[in-house]
Design a protein around this motif. Structure first.
Motif, PDB file in Angstrom:
ATOM      1  N   VAL A  35       2.115   5.129  -1.155  1.00  0.00           N
ATOM      2  CA  VAL A  35       2.933   3.968  -0.774  1.00  0.00           C
ATOM      3  C   VAL A  35       3.996   3.675  -1.825  1.00  0.00           C
ATOM      4  N   SER A  36       3.600   3.663  -3.088  1.00  0.00           N
ATOM      5  CA  SER A  36       4.523   3.333  -4.175  1.00  0.00           C
ATOM      6  C   SER A  36       3.929   3.796  -5.486  1.00  0.00           C
ATOM      7  N   ARG A  37       4.732   3.690  -6.548  1.00  0.00           N
ATOM      8  CA  ARG A  37       4.232   4.083  -7.870  1.00  0.00           C
ATOM      9  C   ARG A  37       3.100   3.181  -8.320  1.00  0.00           C
ATOM     10  N   SER A  38       3.209   1.872  -8.043  1.00  0.00           N
ATOM     11  CA  SER A  38       2.175   0.947  -8.503  1.00  0.00           C
ATOM     12  C   SER A  38       0.861   1.183  -7.759  1.00  0.00           C
ATOM     13  N   TRP A  39       0.932   1.457  -6.455  1.00  0.00           N
ATOM     14  CA  TRP A  39      -0.282   1.736  -5.702  1.00  0.00           C
ATOM     15  C   TRP A  39      -0.905   3.046  -6.162  1.00  0.00           C
ATOM     16  N   ARG A  40      -0.077   4.046  -6.367  1.00  0.00           N
ATOM     17  CA  ARG A  40      -0.596   5.330  -6.848  1.00  0.00           C
ATOM     18  C   ARG A  40      -1.269   5.160  -8.210  1.00  0.00           C
ATOM     19  N   HIS A  41      -0.650   4.409  -9.082  1.00  0.00           N
ATOM     20  CA  HIS A  41      -1.231   4.165 -10.400  1.00  0.00           C
ATOM     21  C   HIS A  41      -2.578   3.453 -10.267  1.00  0.00           C
ATOM     22  N   PHE A  42      -2.679   2.505  -9.339  1.00  0.00           N
ATOM     23  CA  PHE A  42      -3.937   1.768  -9.162  1.00  0.00           C
ATOM     24  C   PHE A  42      -5.041   2.716  -8.683  1.00  0.00           C
ATOM     25  N   VAL A  43      -4.720   3.571  -7.698  1.00  0.00           N
ATOM     26  CA  VAL A  43      -5.715   4.520  -7.171  1.00  0.00           C
ATOM     27  C   VAL A  43      -6.197   5.463  -8.263  1.00  0.00           C
ATOM     28  N   ILE A  44      -5.258   5.970  -9.074  1.00  0.00           N
ATOM     29  CA  ILE A  44      -5.613   6.920 -10.128  1.00  0.00           C
ATOM     30  C   ILE A  44      -6.379   6.237 -11.252  1.00  0.00           C
ATOM     31  N   GLU A  45      -5.881   5.085 -11.702  1.00  0.00           N
ATOM     32  CA  GLU A  45      -6.490   4.380 -12.831  1.00  0.00           C
ATOM     33  C   GLU A  45      -7.943   4.007 -12.549  1.00  0.00           C
ATOM     34  N   HIS A  46      -8.239   3.637 -11.308  1.00  0.00           N
ATOM     35  CA  HIS A  46      -9.594   3.213 -10.962  1.00  0.00           C
ATOM     36  C   HIS A  46     -10.442   4.356 -10.403  1.00  0.00           C
TER      37      HIS A  46
END
Length: 368
Positions: A35-46
C-alpha cells in the motif's frame, strides 16, 4: 481512488498490530505491505509474515535464522541487533522468505511424498518380505505377493516400526495411509489379515553428522540415529484388507524429511508356528514438498535450524497460469540438480517486494 484515513496513523501500534494479525492469507499481508512505504515498514518491523507462519506451523519456532541462496546480496545469517541497518536488513530478509513460505503452505498440491524406505525394526525373510515392498501400491507384483513382514513374536504386545525418507527436508504432511497384508496361500486358512491394533507417527531428522543409508538387509535398527520432533496421537487400525487412511488433526511440517510409523500391538497368529506377525502391503504419505525452493541446515545439539530459501528457484521458476506442481520422487541428493519447477504458486504480490523502490517525496496512502 481518493485519499482516506490511514488507521495506522490513528490507532496505537498495538491495536494496529492486533488488526493486521487477524489476516490469515499471506497474499493479504503482501498486499498490505504494498500500500505504501509506511505500511510496508510496519509489516516488516513487526514480522507479520513470520508470525503468520508460526501460527500455521509451530515447528518453525526452532528456526535460528534465514538465508537467501543465489541472491546478489546473499550473506550468512547474522544475529539481530549488531546495528540498526543490520537489523533492518535481517527483518527485510525474513519478511521476503516467510512471505513466500507462507504462500507455499497453502498453494502447493498435495501429493505422494515418500522418496525411499530406510529400515524396519525387523524383517522375517529378506528380501522377499522387505520394507521396500511397501512402496508398491499393489499387493501382487508379477506372481509374488508384495508386502513387508515382521519377525514372529510370542508376545502380541511387541511393537514394530518402519522408517521412510521423504522427498524433501521440508514437507507439510496431511495424511498417512497403511494397507495391511492378507494371507492368501494354501497354508493360511481363512485368509488372515496381519494388521496391527494401532499406529502412531513420528517425524524428525537425522542426527548430525550421521549419514543414514538405505538398509540393504532390512533388519538394522536406525532409530537411535534420529531426532523426533513430532509425535502424533495413537490411531486405531482395523483388521480389514484395504488402504486405511489416518488424517492428522492439523497438517504438520516435517523438518528433516524422516517419517517413522509405529505399529502397536499384534492381532494375527500364524498357525504354522503359533507366533504373532505384522505384515504391511503398502504405505502412502500425502503432503506438500517445499523443495527445491526451501531447504534446512540443522544445528546439533540445540536442534535449531537455518531456513534456506533459493531465490533463483523462487524468481525463475514462475508458473504458467493453472500449471500443476511437478515434484520428483528421486533421492534428495539429486533434487537440487534437477531443479524441477516450483509452480502453481501465485507470488505476484511477493515479486513486487523484490522490485519495490522507495520514491522521494511524500508518503501518500490511497485506499479503495
Amino acid at each position: 481512488m481518493v485519499p482516506c484515513m490511514d488507521f495506522l496513523n490513528w490507532l496505537e501500534p498495538d491495536m494496529s498490530f492486533k488488526v493486521l494479525t487477524c489476516l490469515d492469507d499471506p497474499s493479504d499481508l503482501v498486499r498490505v505491505g504494498s500500500v505504501s512505504r509506511s505500511w510496508r515498514h510496519f509489516v516488516i518491523e513487526h514480522g507479520l509474515c513470520k508470525k503468520l507462519c508460526l501460527r500455521m506451523f509451530p515447528q518453525l519456532f526452532r528456526v535460528a535464522g534465514v538465508v537467501e541462496l543465489n541472491s546478489p546480496d546473499a550473506e550468512e545469517f547474522a544475529e539481530v541487533g549488531s546495528s540498526n541497518s543490520k537489523e533492518l536488513e535481517t527483518l527485510e530478509r525474513e519478511h521476503r522468505v516467510y512471505a513466500f513460505l507462507a504462500r507455499g503452505f497453502i498453494s502447493f498440491d498435495v501429493r505422494s511424498s515418500i522418496s525411499n524406505a530406510i529400515s524396519a525394526s525387523s524383517t522375517d525373510n529378506h528380501p522377499e518380505e522387505s520394507i521396500h515392498n511397501t512402496l508398491q501400491p499393489r499387493d501382487l507384483v508379477g506372481r509374488r505377493a508384495s508386502y513387508w513382514s515382521s519377525k514372529g513374536q510370542s508376545d502380541p504386545a511387541v511393537p514394530e516400526f518402519l522408517i521412510y525418507k521423504l522427498v524433501s527436508d521440508l514437507v507439510v504432511i496431511n495424511e498417512i495411509s497403511i494397507h495391511p497384508f492378507q494371507g492368501k496361500s494354501f497354508f493360511q486358512a481363512g485368509f488372515p489379515i496381519y494388521s496391527t491394533n494401532a499406529v502412531r507417527f513420528r517425524m524428525g531428522h537425522v542426527k548430525s553428522p550421521v549419514v543414514v543409508e538405505v538398509d540393504s538387509k532390512g533388519e538394522s535398527c536406525h532409530e537411535n540415529k534420529f531426532v523426533w520432533t513430532y509425535t502424533s496421537e495413537v490411531f486405531r487400525m482395523t483388521q480389514e484388507n484395504r488402504l486405511q487412511t489416518f488424517k492428522l488433526p492439523e497438517p504438520v511440517l516435517c523438518i528433516g524429511g524422516i517419517l517413522q510409523i509405529e505399529l502397536l500391538g499384534r492381532v494375527q497368529r500364524q498357525e504354522m508356528d503359533g507366533l504373532f506377525y505384522i505384515c504391511v502391503c503398502h504405505v502412502e504419505v500425502k503432503g506438500k514438498p517445499l523443495s527445491p525452493a526451501f531447504g534446512v541446515e540443522i544445528h546439533e545439539p540445540s536442534g535449531e535450524f537455518v531456513l534456506k530459501n533459493d531465490v533463483q528457484a523462487k524468481l525463475h521458476n514462475q508458473p504458467l497460469e493453472n500449471e500443476s506442481v511437478v515434484i520428483s520422487t528421486v533421492n534428495l541428493e539429486n533434487m537440487r540438480d534437477d531443479m524441477l519447477p516450483v509452480v502453481n504458486l501465485n507470488v505476484e504480490g511477493i515479486a513486487e517486494e523484490y522490485e519495490w523502490e522507495e520514491e522521494e517525496g511524500s508518503d501518500e496512502e490511497y485506499f479503495l
